[in-house]
Enzyme design. Sequence first.
Site, PDB file in Angstrom:
ATOM      1  N   GLY A  13     -81.605 -24.912  31.376  1.00 28.66           N
ATOM      2  CA  GLY A  13     -80.239 -25.193  30.931  1.00 28.66           C
ATOM      3  C   GLY A  13     -80.131 -26.608  30.389  1.00 28.66           C
ATOM      4  N   ALA A  14     -81.194 -27.048  29.703  1.00 33.64           N
ATOM      5  CA  ALA A  14     -81.288 -28.468  29.335  1.00 33.64           C
ATOM      6  C   ALA A  14     -80.853 -28.763  27.907  1.00 33.64           C
ATOM      7  CB  ALA A  14     -82.710 -28.973  29.572  1.00 33.64           C
TER       8      ALA A  14
ATOM      9  N   ASP B  79     -83.959 -16.760  28.925  1.00 30.90           N
ATOM     10  CA  ASP B  79     -82.900 -16.440  29.894  1.00 30.90           C
ATOM     11  C   ASP B  79     -83.562 -16.465  31.265  1.00 30.90           C
ATOM     12  OD1 ASP B  79     -81.124 -15.291  31.633  1.00 30.90           O
ATOM     13  OD2 ASP B  79     -80.668 -13.555  30.365  1.00 30.90           O
TER      14      ASP B  79
ATOM     15  N   SER C  20     -73.514 -27.411  44.172  1.00 31.75           N
ATOM     16  CA  SER C  20     -72.214 -27.924  43.719  1.00 31.75           C
ATOM     17  C   SER C  20     -71.337 -28.175  44.933  1.00 31.75           C
ATOM     18  CB  SER C  20     -71.535 -26.871  42.827  1.00 31.75           C
ATOM     19  OG  SER C  20     -70.178 -27.224  42.605  1.00 31.75           O
TER      20      SER C  20
ATOM     21  N   TYR D 141     -69.077 -18.250  42.094  1.00 34.56           N
ATOM     22  CA  TYR D 141     -69.810 -19.512  41.887  1.00 34.56           C
ATOM     23  C   TYR D 141     -70.050 -20.228  43.226  1.00 34.56           C
ATOM     24  CZ  TYR D 141     -70.684 -24.130  39.691  1.00 34.56           C
ATOM     25  OH  TYR D 141     -71.206 -25.337  39.283  1.00 34.56           O
TER      26      TYR D 141
ATOM     27  N   LYS E 110     -73.620 -21.095  44.762  1.00 39.30           N
ATOM     28  CA  LYS E 110     -74.032 -22.477  45.010  1.00 39.30           C
ATOM     29  C   LYS E 110     -74.322 -22.722  46.493  1.00 39.30           C
ATOM     30  CE  LYS E 110     -74.157 -24.266  40.887  1.00 39.30           C
ATOM     31  NZ  LYS E 110     -75.496 -24.363  40.261  1.00 39.30           N
TER      32      LYS E 110
HETATM   33  P1  NAP Z   1     -73.127 -26.694  30.845  1.00 38.42           P
HETATM   34  O1  NAP Z   1     -72.720 -27.919  30.082  1.00 38.42           O
HETATM   35  O2  NAP Z   1     -72.331 -25.456  30.708  1.00 38.42           O
HETATM   36  O3  NAP Z   1     -74.665 -26.408  30.526  1.00 38.42           O
HETATM   37  C1  NAP Z   1     -75.334 -25.324  31.122  1.00 38.42           C
HETATM   38  C2  NAP Z   1     -76.524 -24.963  30.287  1.00 38.42           C
HETATM   39  O4  NAP Z   1     -77.174 -23.833  30.915  1.00 38.42           O
HETATM   40  C3  NAP Z   1     -76.132 -24.506  28.880  1.00 38.42           C
HETATM   41  O5  NAP Z   1     -76.955 -25.120  27.918  1.00 38.42           O
HETATM   42  C4  NAP Z   1     -76.354 -22.999  28.936  1.00 38.42           C
HETATM   43  O6  NAP Z   1     -76.735 -22.406  27.709  1.00 38.42           O
HETATM   44  C5  NAP Z   1     -77.496 -22.893  29.905  1.00 38.42           C
HETATM   45  N1  NAP Z   1     -77.646 -21.548  30.442  1.00 38.42           N
HETATM   46  C6  NAP Z   1     -76.664 -20.698  30.839  1.00 38.42           C
HETATM   47  N2  NAP Z   1     -77.173 -19.539  31.241  1.00 38.42           N
HETATM   48  C7  NAP Z   1     -78.513 -19.622  31.081  1.00 38.42           C
HETATM   49  C8  NAP Z   1     -79.586 -18.725  31.310  1.00 38.42           C
HETATM   50  N3  NAP Z   1     -79.389 -17.483  31.786  1.00 38.42           N
HETATM   51  N4  NAP Z   1     -80.856 -19.139  31.027  1.00 38.42           N
HETATM   52  C9  NAP Z   1     -81.074 -20.375  30.527  1.00 38.42           C
HETATM   53  N5  NAP Z   1     -80.099 -21.277  30.307  1.00 38.42           N
HETATM   54  C10 NAP Z   1     -78.827 -20.904  30.569  1.00 38.42           C
HETATM   55  O7  NAP Z   1     -73.142 -26.994  32.421  1.00 38.42           O
HETATM   56  P2  NAP Z   1     -73.314 -28.364  33.229  1.00 38.42           P
HETATM   57  O8  NAP Z   1     -71.982 -28.852  33.575  1.00 38.42           O
HETATM   58  O9  NAP Z   1     -74.289 -29.253  32.561  1.00 38.42           O
HETATM   59  O10 NAP Z   1     -73.955 -27.778  34.575  1.00 38.42           O
HETATM   60  C11 NAP Z   1     -75.344 -27.800  34.853  1.00 38.42           C
HETATM   61  C12 NAP Z   1     -75.573 -27.346  36.288  1.00 38.42           C
HETATM   62  O11 NAP Z   1     -74.864 -28.195  37.183  1.00 38.42           O
HETATM   63  C13 NAP Z   1     -75.076 -25.936  36.563  1.00 38.42           C
HETATM   64  O12 NAP Z   1     -75.938 -25.299  37.476  1.00 38.42           O
HETATM   65  C14 NAP Z   1     -73.728 -26.178  37.191  1.00 38.42           C
HETATM   66  O13 NAP Z   1     -73.325 -25.096  37.979  1.00 38.42           O
HETATM   67  C15 NAP Z   1     -74.004 -27.426  38.000  1.00 38.42           C
HETATM   68  N6  NAP Z   1     -72.802 -28.201  38.321  1.00 38.42           N
HETATM   69  C16 NAP Z   1     -72.009 -28.747  37.345  1.00 38.42           C
HETATM   70  C17 NAP Z   1     -70.889 -29.482  37.707  1.00 38.42           C
HETATM   71  C18 NAP Z   1     -69.980 -30.133  36.695  1.00 38.42           C
HETATM   72  O14 NAP Z   1     -68.960 -30.721  37.104  1.00 38.42           O
HETATM   73  N7  NAP Z   1     -70.251 -30.071  35.414  1.00 38.42           N
HETATM   74  C19 NAP Z   1     -70.563 -29.660  39.058  1.00 38.42           C
HETATM   75  C20 NAP Z   1     -71.380 -29.081  40.005  1.00 38.42           C
HETATM   76  C21 NAP Z   1     -72.504 -28.376  39.642  1.00 38.42           C
HETATM   77  P3  NAP Z   1     -75.626 -21.861  26.659  1.00 38.42           P
HETATM   78  O15 NAP Z   1     -74.963 -23.075  26.132  1.00 38.42           O
HETATM   79  O16 NAP Z   1     -76.439 -21.133  25.618  1.00 38.42           O
HETATM   80  O17 NAP Z   1     -74.728 -20.976  27.448  1.00 38.42           O
END
Ligand code: NAP
Length: 250
Positions: free
Chosen positions: A10-11, A60, A139, A151, A155
Site C-alpha cells: 500500500g505504498a 492485491d 490503528s 475496521y 485492526k
Molecule cells: P491510504 O492513503 O488510503 O493508502 C492506502 C494504500 O493501500 C493505497 O495506495 C491503496 O491503493 C492501497 N491498497 C488498498 N487495498 C490494497 C490491496 N488489496 N493490495 C495492495 N494495496 C492496497 O491509507 P493510509 O491512511 O496511508 O493508511 C495506511 C495504513 O495505515 C492502513 O493500514 C490504515 O488502515 C492504517 N491507518 C491509517 C490511519 C490514518 O489516520 N490515516 C490511522 C490508523 C491506521 P489504492 O489507492 O489503489 O486503493
Amino acid sequence: MAARTAIITGAARGIGAGVAKRMAAEGYSVAVVDLDEASAQCCADEITAAGGAAVAIGADVSDEAAAQAAVDQTAERLGPPLVLVNNAGIIRDNLLFKMTIADWDAVMAVHLRGAFLMSRAAQVHMTAAKWGRIINLSSTSALGNRGQANYAAAKAGVQGFTKTLAIELGRFGVTVNAIAPGFIETDMTRATAARIGVDFEDFKKAVIAEVPVARGGTPDDIAHAASFFASEGAGFVSGQVLYVAGGPKA
Ligand code: NAP
C-alpha cells in the site's frame, strides 16, 4: 548493516509512501507494492530520483497468488526481503445496521488476509537469513470506533496476529511489531471526513482538539516508528503495539 530489502505494501501514497521513502533514505532497497502498479511506480520513481533503490510491483495483497508473486519478484529484483511492512488498507465504514457483508469481507480481506499472506510468503526469506522484521499497521480504532465495526475488528485482529507471529518467529531472529496510528492526514482520513459530511479542515480541527500534542499526525511520524522497529537495535523488541497518536489515548 548489510544492504537489505524491504517490502512496503500500500505504498503508492499516504503512510506507506512515507515509510517507503524513509526506508530507502536509510539504505534499504524498497519494493513499493500497491494495487495499481502505475501509482506504485510514481513513488518508486521519487525514491530513485532521490538516489535510492526501488521497484514498483502491482499486487492485491489479499490474493494468494499475487501476494506470493510480489514477494518472489522482490527477491528476484532486489534480493531477499528481510523487512515487510504490512500497510495496505481500506475502509468501508458504516454503522452496524447498514454494514453489508461486502463491507465486512473487503476490510477483513485486505487488512487480515493480506497481512497473513504477505507475512507467510516473506518469512521464508527471513527465517533462512536468521534475521527479519515484520511491521503491521494497526490503528487506534482497534480500541473501538463508531462506524468502523469491520475496521476496528480487523485492526484488533492485526494486534493478535502480530503477537502470535512474534512468538512463532522469534527463534529465527525475526521480530514482529505493530504500529497503531491515531489521526494521520492522508486520503483515508479525507475519505472519513467526506463520509460523515464534514469539511476536512473542520474535521481536522475537531480531532486535533483532543490530541495532547495539539497537532495531527503525518506519514513521517509513522515512518519514524517503522524505522525504529526495523532497526538492528530493536532486536529485543517484539510482539509490541506502539500507539503513535500524539498522546496516551486514541
Ligand atoms: P491510504 O492513503 O488510503 O493508502 C492506502 C494504500 O493501500 C493505497 O495506495 C491503496 O491503493 C492501497 N491498497 C488498498 N487495498 C490494497 C490491496 N488489496 N493490495 C495492495 N494495496 C492496497 O491509507 P493510509 O491512511 O496511508 O493508511 C495506511 C495504513 O495505515 C492502513 O493500514 C490504515 O488502515 C492504517 N491507518 C491509517 C490511519 C490514518 O489516520 N490515516 C490511522 C490508523 C491506521 P489504492 O489507492 O489503489 O486503493
